[in-house]
Motif scaffolding. Structure first.
Motif, PDB file in Angstrom:
ATOM      1  N   VAL A  54       0.833  -1.207   0.000  1.00  0.00           N
ATOM      2  CA  VAL A  54       0.000   0.000   0.000  1.00  0.00           C
ATOM      3  C   VAL A  54       0.867   1.256   0.000  1.00  0.00           C
ATOM      4  N   THR A  55       1.994   1.207   0.695  1.00  0.00           N
ATOM      5  CA  THR A  55       2.924   2.344   0.655  1.00  0.00           C
ATOM      6  C   THR A  55       3.352   2.623  -0.777  1.00  0.00           C
ATOM      7  N   ASN A  56       3.738   1.587  -1.500  1.00  0.00           N
ATOM      8  CA  ASN A  56       4.153   1.761  -2.890  1.00  0.00           C
ATOM      9  C   ASN A  56       3.021   2.284  -3.765  1.00  0.00           C
ATOM     10  N   LEU A  57       1.813   1.758  -3.563  1.00  0.00           N
ATOM     11  CA  LEU A  57       0.660   2.217  -4.347  1.00  0.00           C
ATOM     12  C   LEU A  57       0.350   3.689  -4.073  1.00  0.00           C
ATOM     13  N   LEU A  58       0.427   4.079  -2.817  1.00  0.00           N
ATOM     14  CA  LEU A  58       0.200   5.489  -2.481  1.00  0.00           C
ATOM     15  C   LEU A  58       1.277   6.376  -3.097  1.00  0.00           C
ATOM     16  N   GLN A  59       2.515   5.933  -3.028  1.00  0.00           N
ATOM     17  CA  GLN A  59       3.610   6.748  -3.554  1.00  0.00           C
ATOM     18  C   GLN A  59       3.519   6.942  -5.062  1.00  0.00           C
ATOM     19  N   ILE A  60       3.103   5.910  -5.810  1.00  0.00           N
ATOM     20  CA  ILE A  60       2.991   6.102  -7.257  1.00  0.00           C
ATOM     21  C   ILE A  60       1.800   6.986  -7.617  1.00  0.00           C
ATOM     22  N   HIS A  61       0.914   7.226  -6.626  1.00  0.00           N
ATOM     23  CA  HIS A  61      -0.175   8.184  -6.821  1.00  0.00           C
ATOM     24  C   HIS A  61       0.179   9.557  -6.239  1.00  0.00           C
ATOM     25  N   GLY A  62       1.440   9.767  -5.911  1.00  0.00           N
ATOM     26  CA  GLY A  62       1.888  11.080  -5.470  1.00  0.00           C
ATOM     27  C   GLY A  62       1.740  11.359  -3.993  1.00  0.00           C
ATOM     28  N   VAL A  63       1.350  10.370  -3.193  1.00  0.00           N
ATOM     29  CA  VAL A  63       1.226  10.561  -1.750  1.00  0.00           C
ATOM     30  C   VAL A  63       2.607  10.394  -1.116  1.00  0.00           C
ATOM     31  N   LYS A  64       2.992  11.352  -0.315  1.00  0.00           N
ATOM     32  CA  LYS A  64       4.278  11.279   0.378  1.00  0.00           C
ATOM     33  C   LYS A  64       4.103  10.463   1.651  1.00  0.00           C
ATOM     34  N   VAL A  65       4.904   9.390   1.794  1.00  0.00           N
ATOM     35  CA  VAL A  65       4.807   8.501   2.949  1.00  0.00           C
ATOM     36  C   VAL A  65       6.136   8.489   3.676  1.00  0.00           C
ATOM     37  N   ASP A  66       6.125   8.895   4.937  1.00  0.00           N
ATOM     38  CA  ASP A  66       7.317   8.854   5.788  1.00  0.00           C
ATOM     39  C   ASP A  66       7.073   7.835   6.895  1.00  0.00           C
ATOM     40  N   ALA A  67       7.994   6.883   7.027  1.00  0.00           N
ATOM     41  CA  ALA A  67       7.818   5.807   8.000  1.00  0.00           C
ATOM     42  C   ALA A  67       8.977   5.754   8.971  1.00  0.00           C
ATOM     43  N   ASP A  68       8.646   5.422  10.223  1.00  0.00           N
ATOM     44  CA  ASP A  68       9.648   5.151  11.240  1.00  0.00           C
ATOM     45  C   ASP A  68       9.420   3.716  11.713  1.00  0.00           C
ATOM     46  N   PRO A  69      10.144   2.750  11.139  1.00  0.00           N
ATOM     47  CA  PRO A  69       9.910   1.343  11.486  1.00  0.00           C
ATOM     48  C   PRO A  69      10.109   1.046  12.967  1.00  0.00           C
ATOM     49  N   ALA A  70      10.992   1.769  13.606  1.00  0.00           N
ATOM     50  CA  ALA A  70      11.270   1.496  15.016  1.00  0.00           C
ATOM     51  C   ALA A  70      10.062   1.797  15.895  1.00  0.00           C
ATOM     52  N   THR A  71       9.383   2.918  15.618  1.00  0.00           N
ATOM     53  CA  THR A  71       8.233   3.305  16.435  1.00  0.00           C
ATOM     54  C   THR A  71       6.909   2.827  15.843  1.00  0.00           C
ATOM     55  N   GLY A  72       6.914   2.459  14.564  1.00  0.00           N
ATOM     56  CA  GLY A  72       5.671   2.079  13.909  1.00  0.00           C
ATOM     57  C   GLY A  72       4.813   3.262  13.541  1.00  0.00           C
ATOM     58  N   ASP A  73       5.417   4.428  13.333  1.00  0.00           N
ATOM     59  CA  ASP A  73       4.681   5.644  12.985  1.00  0.00           C
ATOM     60  C   ASP A  73       4.768   5.905  11.481  1.00  0.00           C
ATOM     61  N   LEU A  74       3.634   6.279  10.897  1.00  0.00           N
ATOM     62  CA  LEU A  74       3.556   6.648   9.484  1.00  0.00           C
ATOM     63  C   LEU A  74       2.960   8.041   9.359  1.00  0.00           C
ATOM     64  N   THR A  75       3.531   8.852   8.475  1.00  0.00           N
ATOM     65  CA  THR A  75       2.919  10.118   8.087  1.00  0.00           C
ATOM     66  C   THR A  75       2.596  10.028   6.602  1.00  0.00           C
ATOM     67  N   LEU A  76       1.340  10.342   6.258  1.00  0.00           N
ATOM     68  CA  LEU A  76       0.872  10.219   4.882  1.00  0.00           C
ATOM     69  C   LEU A  76       0.336  11.562   4.416  1.00  0.00           C
ATOM     70  N   ASP A  77       0.961  12.130   3.397  1.00  0.00           N
ATOM     71  CA  ASP A  77       0.601  13.459   2.902  1.00  0.00           C
ATOM     72  C   ASP A  77       0.056  13.338   1.473  1.00  0.00           C
ATOM     73  N   PRO A  78      -1.284  13.520   1.277  1.00  0.00           N
ATOM     74  CA  PRO A  78      -1.889  13.334  -0.039  1.00  0.00           C
ATOM     75  C   PRO A  78      -2.045  14.620  -0.838  1.00  0.00           C
ATOM     76  N   ARG A  79      -1.475  15.716  -0.376  1.00  0.00           N
ATOM     77  CA  ARG A  79      -1.786  17.019  -0.974  1.00  0.00           C
ATOM     78  C   ARG A  79      -1.316  17.150  -2.419  1.00  0.00           C
ATOM     79  N   ASP A  80      -0.336  16.365  -2.829  1.00  0.00           N
ATOM     80  CA  ASP A  80       0.152  16.431  -4.215  1.00  0.00           C
ATOM     81  C   ASP A  80      -0.168  15.151  -4.980  1.00  0.00           C
ATOM     82  N   SER A  81      -1.264  14.489  -4.619  1.00  0.00           N
ATOM     83  CA  SER A  81      -1.587  13.219  -5.276  1.00  0.00           C
ATOM     84  C   SER A  81      -2.045  13.445  -6.714  1.00  0.00           C
ATOM     85  N   TYR A  82      -1.916  12.407  -7.523  1.00  0.00           N
ATOM     86  CA  TYR A  82      -2.299  12.476  -8.932  1.00  0.00           C
ATOM     87  C   TYR A  82      -2.645  11.064  -9.407  1.00  0.00           C
TER      88      TYR A  82
END
Length: 440
Positions: A54-82
């Motif tokens: 899903v991370t890859n699918l979001l990224q190819i649609h222009g969603v910026k995904v920042d992950a911290d595997p150690a904490t399990g935190d994700l930030t998902l920014d869809p403002r530039d999606s396409y």
């Protein structure tokens, strides 16, 4: 290179494991972020294959995904999606069934969606006709092709009154993700009401959605013009928790599952205790162990929530091979979920499959020639064998059978387990399992 897992059985699993967010919620929550006009933050995210897809699918649609595997935190920014190119989306054909849930959000954002051929575990038809019919009811136009499905909304998406023939989790998620920004009111009858559905509703409500859940499995969604982001901690994966609990029972071990939550495991815990397992709940998790006396047989029927989950059935069947007497398991959710028992029979299990409904009441598979009831006689001494993993839960079930068996088992297709079990090799090591991974 394919992986080969060599398992030396006969050793109890003892120790602790940490279980994070639910596989059946986290990828859908990630898709929901695409509906927002602002970034979202999702916590307690496991490092599993479905999250990667899903991370890859979001990224190819222009969603910026920042992950911290150690904490399990994700930030998902869809403002530039396409809209992504079909060739990019098609690269994920067959990897997962999650792409179908992108339809509503993509049509709201970009007016169209392309869905490649869908993969997933081989446990039944799991047709997407529910999804496509749902989208048509909202006004979508569905065009099928050999490579996938193109879906558009030339007149926009409008609320609808829908009734599901079966309380499908996926179709309910589709309705939620589509209806929240559709014009007007949507009413869904016979909806799924699993804890993961309620957690997704909580996320959408944070974003600005207006959703009401009634006691008769009806969900009412009032469409809004705009959704913001969310900040949410995903509920713990109750299916992984139940899997490790079954592993403790089968291997006569003692496993503490950190992060486990009692509330969403009520039906499982009742059954676990009836068989002969014990558990203790504290603020940080649940400890599971074999009570020390002979395991008891039982009659079990899977069902939608709040019944006994189909995902809990397969690992527990392994435990029932060690019960003293005859057990009956009636599978009512997926018609082909007992395919995994062939490997168990090669290991010495006494399991007979039947087309008849052997549970308390007939189910929708009773007249359709599916082997959906199992009669399990025990106890038996399981013997090591060569095993190829058929699906996620079946694969984990094979693994714990190998861990309980006498001798050596060679397990292939182990990569499937990565779809839903975070760092499972590390966890096996923490529990003292005698396993070695190598290249075939």
């Amino acid at each position: 290179m394919a992986k080969l897992l060599t398992v030396q059985g006969g050793k109890p699993l003892e120790g602790s494991v940490h279980v994070r967010g639910a596989k059946n919620l986290v990828p859908k929550a990630m898709v929901a972020a695409l509906l927002g006009s602002e970034p979202s933050q999702l916590r307690n995210v496991p490092a599993i294959k479905d999250v990667e897809i899903v991370t890859n699918l979001l990224q190819i649609h222009g969603v910026k995904v920042d992950a911290d595997p150690a904490t399990g935190d994700l930030t998902l920014d869809p403002r530039d999606s396409y809209s992504a190119a079909h060739s990019e989306i098609d690269a994920y054909a067959g990897d997962s069934r999650i792409p179908i849930l992108f339809c509503g959000p993509l049509m709201h954002q970009h007016g169209e969606a392309f869905i490649p051929d869908l993969g997933g575990c081989r446990i039944g038809d799991r047709p997407i006709n529910y999804h496509l019919e749902v989208l048509r009811n909202f006004g979508a136009v569905v065009d099928k092709s050999p490579t996938g499905i193109h879906i558009s909304a030339p007149r926009g998406l409008k609320g609808a009154k829908l009734t599901l023939p079966y309380p499908s989790v996926g179709a309910t998620e589709q309705v939620l993700l589509t209806a929240v920004l559709a014009e007007g009111i949507t009413e869904l009858e016979n909806a799924a009401v699993e804890p993961e559905i309620h957690d997704l509703i909580a996320i959408l409500q944070q974003m600005g959605a207006i959703i009401t859940v009634y006691t008769d499995r009806t969900i009412r969604i009032e469409g809004v013009d705009r959704l913001s982001g969310y900040r949410h901690r995903a509920i713990t994966d109750r299916n992984e928790t139940a899997s490790w609990a079954s592993a403790a029972l089968v291997t006569q071990g003692d496993i503490y599952v950190k992060g486990a939550a009692q509330r969403d495991l009520m039906a499982f815990l009742n059954t676990y205790r009836k068989i002969g397992g014990e558990f203790a709940v504290d603020d940080d998790g649940i400890r599971f162990w074999h009570a020390g006396h002979a395991l008891m047989p039982l009659v079990l029927e899977t069902d939608v929530h709040p019944g006994f989950m189909t995902d809990w059935q397969q690992p527990l069947v392994v435990a029932l091979t060690q019960a003293h007497g005859v057990s009956i398991v009636h599978e009512t959710v997926y018609e082909n979920r007992f395919g995994f028992t062939e490997a168990l029979k090669r290991m010495g299990a006494s399991i007979q499959l039947h087309r008849e409904c052997l549970g308390s009441s007939p189910c929708r598979f009773g007249q359709r020639n599916f082997l959906h009831s199992a009669v399990i006689s025990g106890p038996v001494e399981l013997q090591g064998a060569d095993i190829d993993v058929p699906d996620l839960r079946g694969g984990f079930s094979h693994l714990i059978a190998a861990l309980a068996a006498n001798g050596t088992s060679r397990v292939t297709g182990i990569e499937v387990i990565n779809r839903g079990y975070e760092h499972f090799m590390d966890k096996l090591g923490d529990l003292g399992a005698d396993v070695v991974m190598s290249e075939r």
